[in-house]
Scaffold this active site. Sequence first.
Site, PDB file in Angstrom:
ATOM      1  CG  HIS A  34      -2.094  -0.839   1.147  1.00  0.00           C
ATOM      2  ND1 HIS A  34      -2.039  -2.202   1.297  1.00  0.00           N
ATOM      3  CD2 HIS A  34      -3.393  -0.528   0.920  1.00  0.00           C
ATOM      4  CE1 HIS A  34      -3.267  -2.702   1.179  1.00  0.00           C
ATOM      5  NE2 HIS A  34      -4.109  -1.704   0.941  1.00  0.00           N
ATOM      6  CG  ASN A  65       4.424  -4.550   2.342  1.00  0.00           C
ATOM      7  OD1 ASN A  65       3.993  -3.706   3.099  1.00  0.00           O
ATOM      8  ND2 ASN A  65       3.640  -5.207   1.514  1.00  0.00           N
TER       9      ASN A  65
END
Length: 198
Positions: A34, A65
């Site tokens: 994201h 991440n």
Amino acid sequence: PKVGRFDYFSPDNDIQTRSALHRDYTGSGYTRGHLAPAADMAFDQKAAEESFYMSNISPQEKYFNQGVWRELEENVRDWARTNRKLFIVTGPVLNQRIIKKIGENRVSVPYLFYKVLLDTTGIEKKAIGFVLQNQKSELPLEVYMVTVDSVEALTHLNFFNPGNKNSIIEALESRMDKSAWPVNAERYKKRITEWNKN
């Protein structure tokens, strides 16, 4: 109230040049990372769902991440709670080195990601930038702190002050005070001992 996590990645049909697809990432070795964090959208069901549009996703190495990028996101949430208002811009650096392209839509895997923050409403006005390599890191977040000006020079983007019309913002973008952005030491320890290993 905090809405439940929405977990369905979908193409963004508003992108005229076509959005990446969920399957572009399958078997690529990269996670669907994201840009605007899903946890930041937990205030509203529609916002939570829209954070899973593929236009808000970029290929990220797994331990980047779930490690240093996650730590940065969580610290940004802390700063958002302790400041009256923050402007935040984040994204991949696509005009520099690209590691590779994945999937049928040839999604670029960036070597670098950035995040910039600006506070113009608090008692202490301030700005900070971050540039991180898309890989696992053992280094503390402070190592990645840079001026907003340096992120603008890297990306060729003007984040907060189009036309350089506001001299106060220009001054904030040109300097950096790490002490104005305190990093949670326990969270860093958790990244090193847990997030970088699972």
